[in-house]
Design an enzyme around this catalytic site. Structure first.
Site, short mmCIF file in Angstrom:
data_model
loop_
_atom_site.label_atom_id
_atom_site.label_comp_id
_atom_site.label_asym_id
_atom_site.label_seq_id
_atom_site.Cartn_x
_atom_site.Cartn_y
_atom_site.Cartn_z
N GLU A 195 70.11 93.72 104.61
CA GLU A 195 71.54 94.03 104.73
C GLU A 195 72.03 93.88 106.17
O GLU A 195 73.15 93.48 106.40
CB GLU A 195 71.78 95.50 104.31
CG GLU A 195 71.54 95.77 102.84
CD GLU A 195 72.55 95.04 101.97
OE1 GLU A 195 73.73 94.93 102.38
OE2 GLU A 195 72.17 94.59 100.88
N SER A 206 63.47 103.83 130.09
CA SER A 206 62.44 104.19 129.09
C SER A 206 61.16 103.38 129.28
O SER A 206 60.08 103.86 128.98
CB SER A 206 62.88 104.03 127.64
OG SER A 206 64.16 103.73 127.48
N LYS A 210 57.70 105.32 129.81
CA LYS A 210 56.57 105.14 128.90
C LYS A 210 55.31 104.71 129.66
O LYS A 210 54.22 105.22 129.40
CB LYS A 210 56.93 104.10 127.83
CG LYS A 210 55.94 104.06 126.68
CD LYS A 210 56.55 103.38 125.48
CE LYS A 210 55.63 103.44 124.28
NZ LYS A 210 56.26 102.90 123.08
N ARG A 213 54.06 107.79 131.49
CA ARG A 213 53.48 108.77 130.56
C ARG A 213 52.09 108.34 130.11
O ARG A 213 51.19 109.14 129.96
CB ARG A 213 54.42 108.90 129.36
CG ARG A 213 53.99 109.91 128.32
CD ARG A 213 55.14 110.32 127.39
NE ARG A 213 56.09 109.29 127.06
CZ ARG A 213 55.96 108.46 126.02
NH1 ARG A 213 54.92 108.53 125.23
NH2 ARG A 213 56.90 107.55 125.78
N ASP A 229 56.71 97.29 122.62
CA ASP A 229 58.00 97.57 121.97
C ASP A 229 59.19 97.41 122.91
O ASP A 229 60.23 98.02 122.71
CB ASP A 229 57.99 98.99 121.38
CG ASP A 229 57.89 100.06 122.47
OD1 ASP A 229 57.49 99.70 123.60
OD2 ASP A 229 58.21 101.22 122.20
N LYS A 269 54.60 109.36 107.56
CA LYS A 269 54.21 110.37 108.56
C LYS A 269 54.40 111.76 107.94
O LYS A 269 55.22 111.90 107.02
CB LYS A 269 55.11 110.23 109.80
CG LYS A 269 54.71 109.06 110.70
CD LYS A 269 55.40 109.19 112.05
CE LYS A 269 54.77 108.27 113.05
NZ LYS A 269 55.38 108.37 114.37
N GLU A 296 58.45 94.23 118.47
CA GLU A 296 58.20 95.22 117.41
C GLU A 296 59.29 95.07 116.36
O GLU A 296 60.47 95.19 116.66
CB GLU A 296 58.24 96.64 118.00
CG GLU A 296 57.91 97.68 116.93
CD GLU A 296 58.05 99.11 117.43
OE1 GLU A 296 57.02 99.72 117.76
OE2 GLU A 296 59.20 99.60 117.51
P1 0O2 Z 1 62.59 104.29 120.42
O1 0O2 Z 1 63.60 104.87 121.31
O2 0O2 Z 1 63.04 104.21 118.97
O3 0O2 Z 1 62.01 103.01 120.91
P2 0O2 Z 1 53.94 102.63 120.38
O4 0O2 Z 1 55.10 103.20 121.16
O5 0O2 Z 1 54.42 101.64 119.33
O6 0O2 Z 1 52.86 102.09 121.19
P3 0O2 Z 1 53.86 104.81 118.56
O7 0O2 Z 1 54.94 105.70 119.05
O8 0O2 Z 1 52.68 105.49 117.91
O9 0O2 Z 1 53.29 103.88 119.68
O10 0O2 Z 1 54.44 103.73 117.56
P4 0O2 Z 1 55.11 103.94 116.17
O11 0O2 Z 1 54.57 105.12 115.44
O12 0O2 Z 1 54.97 102.59 115.53
O13 0O2 Z 1 56.62 104.25 116.54
C1 0O2 Z 1 57.40 103.32 117.16
C2 0O2 Z 1 58.86 103.55 116.86
O14 0O2 Z 1 59.07 103.88 115.51
C3 0O2 Z 1 59.48 104.71 117.61
O15 0O2 Z 1 59.87 104.28 118.85
C4 0O2 Z 1 60.68 105.06 116.73
O16 0O2 Z 1 61.71 104.11 116.91
C5 0O2 Z 1 60.11 104.84 115.35
N1 0O2 Z 1 59.50 106.09 114.84
C6 0O2 Z 1 58.19 106.37 114.75
N2 0O2 Z 1 58.02 107.59 114.22
C7 0O2 Z 1 59.24 108.11 113.99
C8 0O2 Z 1 59.71 109.35 113.44
O17 0O2 Z 1 58.96 110.23 113.07
N3 0O2 Z 1 61.07 109.50 113.34
C9 0O2 Z 1 61.93 108.55 113.72
N4 0O2 Z 1 63.23 108.80 113.60
N5 0O2 Z 1 61.53 107.37 114.26
C10 0O2 Z 1 60.20 107.15 114.39
P5 0O2 Z 1 59.96 105.28 120.09
O18 0O2 Z 1 59.22 104.65 121.21
O19 0O2 Z 1 59.52 106.65 119.68
O20 0O2 Z 1 61.45 105.38 120.47
#
Ligand code: 0O2
Length: 357
Positions: A195, A206, A210, A213, A229, A269, A296
């Site tokens: 869509e 950020s 990251k 961190r 990402d 999750k 990503e």
């Molecule tokens: P933003 O601001 O969205 O970019 P990685 O960072 O990929 O090395 P991670 O965090 O284990 O490691 O990766 P994962 O689980 O694939 O998550 C990557 C992104 O998925 C997150 O980016 C969020 O955008 C989304 N995401 C993951 N888990 C959740 C969740 O529980 N709720 C929501 N709303 N989004 C989620 P960032 O970096 O957290 O932030």
């Protein structure tokens, strides 16, 4: 009132000069070289001219000039020599030492005053010019420093900006390939597998947060090596099976590599988050080279996206009360959304099979 220092061992000369000048200037007197230097040191700022005899006890005029040069007075204060009949060589020597003019004996009031006034005006003008030049030099120095700093900043930022341009190119590449698939589906099967597409480049803040961190160096190379990402594409589909179909088609393209897959649809999750995450290695074609960039790609249904946006708000709002209750409600909504997504998919399948019959 401006101050003039008259230096002569002959009291008569001092008095005559003081008499001539006292209407216009404040007169300070010294009877030998040592006294002259003391007086100068007492009033360095408001002494505007020195009338100096050459032959004096203790310290003669030439030595006074030498010390005035050393102390930086000669650049600011005109010195006029009180002279009888000087030899030409002495006058030359005086000019070479920076003396401005001579007042000859016997003194003629108007000539003495004019010579002094001219010397003072000339020096004031010269000093003003020198001050302006100094100010301009200072301004130029500051401007030069600003330009140097800007150049350094640009030099530092260039590789970062270049990398961001490459990530933007990778986003465009993925978007184009998805759009092409959408167009083909639309034509062949009369439906769109997605869509909407939402893309974003991670902000510098950020990115550095990251890296910090996770304990990685804050360099451009480190961004490329350690973050997957920076370039993010979110694909919003209507039905879960569209997600898998699209992901398969994208990964199946022969120049795209699948680096990592996280299937939060099959394995949600604990909070209920569901999406399919792919880290892809995508080629970009630049003027002189081809590069593989990490992107990503997150695939979600409309309902999953709706849920994730709301849940994301909770993550970033620190002062939300009843968090446990909200977390529970969100989990229950996620479960309902899962059921709803598959129910809707079933209905769509039924409609499509009826249409085929
Ligand atoms: P933003 O601001 O969205 O970019 P990685 O960072 O990929 O090395 P991670 O965090 O284990 O490691 O990766 P994962 O689980 O694939 O998550 C990557 C992104 O998925 C997150 O980016 C969020 O955008 C989304 N995401 C993951 N888990 C959740 C969740 O529980 N709720 C929501 N709303 N989004 C989620 P960032 O970096 O957290 O932030």
């Amino acid at each position: 009132m401006q101050r003039i220092l008259v230096v002569d061992d002959a009291e008569l000369n001092r008095e005559m000069l003081a008499e001539m000048l006292s209407g216009e200037y404040l007169i300070e007197m010294a009877e030998d070289g040592e006294q002259a230097l003391q007086r100068l040191a007492e009033h360095p700022a408001d002494t505007v001219a020195v009338l100096l005899d050459l032959q004096m006890p203790k310290k003669d005029g030439i030595s006074v000039i030498a010390e005035m040069r050393e102390g930086g007075f000669m650049q600011r204060i005109p010195v006029l020599i009180i002279s009888g009949e000087q030899a030409v060589e002495i006058e030359n020597q005086c000019f070479e030492l920076g003396v401005s003019d001579f007042v000859h004996k016997p003194f003629v009031g108007s000539i003495v005053k004019n010579r002094i006034r001219n010397a003072i005006e000339l020096f004031a003008y010269k000093n003003q010019l020198e001050q302006k030049v100094e100010e301009q030099e200072e301004t130029l120095k500051k401007q030069y420093q600003i330009i140097r700093r800007q150049e350094e900043k640009q030099r530092e930022e260039k590789p970062f900006n270049r990398l961001m341009m490459e990530y933007r190119a990778a986003i465009m590449e993925v978007e184009t390939r998805l759009t092409v698939l959408n167009a083909e589906f639309s034509q062949e099967y009369n439906r769109n597998p997605f869509e909407a597409i939402k893309s974003r480049l991670k902000s510098p803040a950020s990115i550095y947060e990251k890296l910090g961190r996770r304990g990685f160096p804050l360099t451009v190379e480190s961004i490329r090596e350690n973050l997957t990402d920076v370039a993010g594409v979110r694909v919003i589909c209507s039905f879960p099976d569209d997600i898998y179909r699209l992901a398969e088609l994208l990964v199946g393209q022969d120049d795209i590599g699948l680096v990592r897959e996280k299937d939060y649809i099959k394995h949600p999750k604990p909070n209920g988050y569901r999406s399919l995450h792919l880290i892809l290695s995508v080629p970009i074609f630049l003027s002189r080279e081809k590069k593989q960039m990490m992107v990503e790609v997150q695939f979600r249904t409309i309902a999953m996206d709706f849920w994730a946006s709301l849940e994301h708000k909770l993550k970033y709002k620190k002062n939300v009360d009843d968090t446990d209750e909200i977390v529970g409600q969100l989990k229950s909504c996620a479960d309902s959304i899962e059921q709803l997504d598959y129910q809707m998919q079933e209905i769509r399948n039924k409609i499509e099979s009826k249409t085929r019959e």
